[in-house]
Design an enzyme around this catalytic site. Structure first.
Site, short mmCIF file in Angstrom:
data_model
loop_
_atom_site.label_atom_id
_atom_site.label_comp_id
_atom_site.label_asym_id
_atom_site.label_seq_id
_atom_site.Cartn_x
_atom_site.Cartn_y
_atom_site.Cartn_z
N TYR A 146 0.84 -1.19 -0.03
CA TYR A 146 -0.10 0.10 -0.16
C TYR A 146 0.93 1.30 -0.15
O TYR A 146 2.07 1.26 0.23
CB TYR A 146 -0.93 0.17 1.25
N GLU A 190 11.68 2.16 14.50
CA GLU A 190 10.87 3.23 13.79
C GLU A 190 9.85 3.27 14.65
O GLU A 190 9.44 2.54 15.65
CB GLU A 190 10.54 2.96 12.35
N LYS A 246 6.40 -2.01 1.70
CA LYS A 246 5.16 -1.62 2.69
C LYS A 246 4.00 -2.34 2.31
O LYS A 246 3.28 -1.98 1.52
CB LYS A 246 5.10 -0.04 2.10
N LEU A 255 11.00 1.12 7.19
CA LEU A 255 10.36 1.63 6.05
C LEU A 255 11.14 2.79 5.61
O LEU A 255 11.49 3.84 6.37
CB LEU A 255 8.92 1.87 6.13
N1 PDD Z 1 2.70 4.90 7.39
N2 PDD Z 1 7.30 3.66 8.88
C1 PDD Z 1 6.26 3.05 9.11
C2 PDD Z 1 6.18 1.73 9.70
C3 PDD Z 1 5.17 3.55 8.45
O1 PDD Z 1 4.05 2.75 8.35
C4 PDD Z 1 5.05 4.79 7.66
C5 PDD Z 1 3.93 5.45 7.04
C6 PDD Z 1 6.37 5.63 7.72
C7 PDD Z 1 6.35 6.65 7.09
O2 PDD Z 1 6.44 6.82 5.66
P1 PDD Z 1 6.13 7.98 4.81
O3 PDD Z 1 6.90 9.18 5.27
O4 PDD Z 1 6.48 7.55 3.55
O5 PDD Z 1 4.43 8.18 5.05
C8 PDD Z 1 7.52 5.00 8.27
C9 PDD Z 1 1.56 5.47 6.51
C10 PDD Z 1 1.34 6.89 6.58
C11 PDD Z 1 0.23 4.69 6.97
O6 PDD Z 1 0.56 3.48 7.45
O7 PDD Z 1 -0.69 5.12 7.29
#
Ligand code: PDD
Length: 287
Positions: free
Chosen positions: A33, A183, A151, A207
């Site tokens: 996703y 994270e 992801k 991620l």
């Molecule tokens: N989550 N680390 C994890 C485990 C994440 O699920 C996310 C993002 C990030 C940050 O990635 P980005 O900057 O590309 O959004 C880091 C999204 C927002 C979610 O699951 O809703």
């Protein structure tokens, strides 16, 4: 009000969008996703999300159901049809719905991937009151699988982590492996010490956040010092400031870690400045 969503090539009201019970996303969490932010009706860092989607698909040997130009068009059409000024676009691709449950991947020629996109309207997203008060976090052991760079929709442990944080009266959890923070449950984690921004280096352990890449670029352009390395909870508790980044929270200050207050329990100046720069610069390049 019912949203217009996108499913396998068609726009339709959300209540008409149906996926098979044999879909591998449903049965096996065999899906990936992306979450892309909309500000002023425009997409933030669309290319970054599209490139990461391609990478996630490739790593899992999953066929891409759509060309990138068409994907941009679908995002824009959903923003338009749902009249989104500030909000999110959720995209999911799964390995599709074979005729029966089977661990073996289906032949992509016979079983096309499933693609779903929907919008989440979030007026005031960029003006979140949480950015003024900051988040309280707990630390928990990182019990996710080892390919966090992909992801995937396997979000049970992150959900459990958020529930543990909630039960502890906190806002989120940071995940710890071998004594170091990987994270947050749904964001990348940072600390600031003596003006230096410290965040875990990229690997399969985390991620590769699109917001992370942008924030680090803006920080370096603003002559801030950045160090990409692992840090412990103890080091974080003794930091001057801490924050997280993600598409949905941008730069969000952290003011408490496992009960230890940072900066007197109030968001610090570096995180506030980074949030400001991130929002300003991202709006400029939104498409
Ligand atoms: N989550 N680390 C994890 C485990 C994440 O699920 C996310 C993002 C990030 C940050 O990635 P980005 O900057 O590309 O959004 C880091 C999204 C927002 C979610 O699951 O809703």
């Amino acid at each position: 009000m019912s949203r217009t969503v996108y499913l396998n090539g068609d726009y339709m009201p959300e209540e008409d969008a149906k996926v098979s019970i044999f879909d591998r996303g449903f049965l096996m969490a065999d899906g990936v996703y992306e979450v892309t932010t909309v500000l002023d009706g425009k997409l933030i860092d669309f290319t970054g999300h599209a490139v990461r989607l391609q990478r996630s698909l490739k790593e899992l040997d999953m066929a891409s159901p759509i060309e990138m130009e068409d994907l941009l068009e679908v995002h824009r059409e959903l923003v338009k049809r749902n009249n989104i000024d500030e909000g999110l676009i959720y995209l999911q691709v799964t390995r599709g719905a074979p005729a029966d449950r089977d661990f073996v991947f289906p032949d992509p020629e016979k079983t096309p991937s499933t693609i779903v996109l929907f919008t989440q309207n979030k007026p005031g997203l960029a003006n979140s009151p949480a950015a003024k008060t900051g988040m309280k976090i707990i630390s928990i052991e990182d019990q996710r699988w080892a390919r966090r760079d992909i992801k995937t929709v396997q979000l049970l442990f992150p959900s459990m982590g958020k529930m543990m944080a909630k039960a502890a009266g906190c806002d989120d959890a940071w995940l710890v492996e071998d004594g170091h923070v990987t994270e947050g449950t749904s964001n990348n984690a940072y600390i600031i010490k003596d003006g230096k921004i410290i965040t875990r280096n990229l690997s399969n352990d985390i991620l590769h956040g699109i917001t992370r890449a942008a924030v680090l670029r803006f920080a370096r352009e603003a002559q801030m010092e950045v160090e990409e390395r692992a840090f412990s909870i103890e080091e974080a508790q003794n930091a001057d400031e801490a924050f997280v980044t993600s598409a949905s929270t941008f730069v969000m200050p952290v003011v408490e870690i496992d009960g230890a207050k940072l900066g007197g329990g109030r968001p610090g100046p570096v995180a506030a400045r980074l949030r400001e720069i991130y929002l300003e610069e991202s709006r400029k390049t939104a498409i």
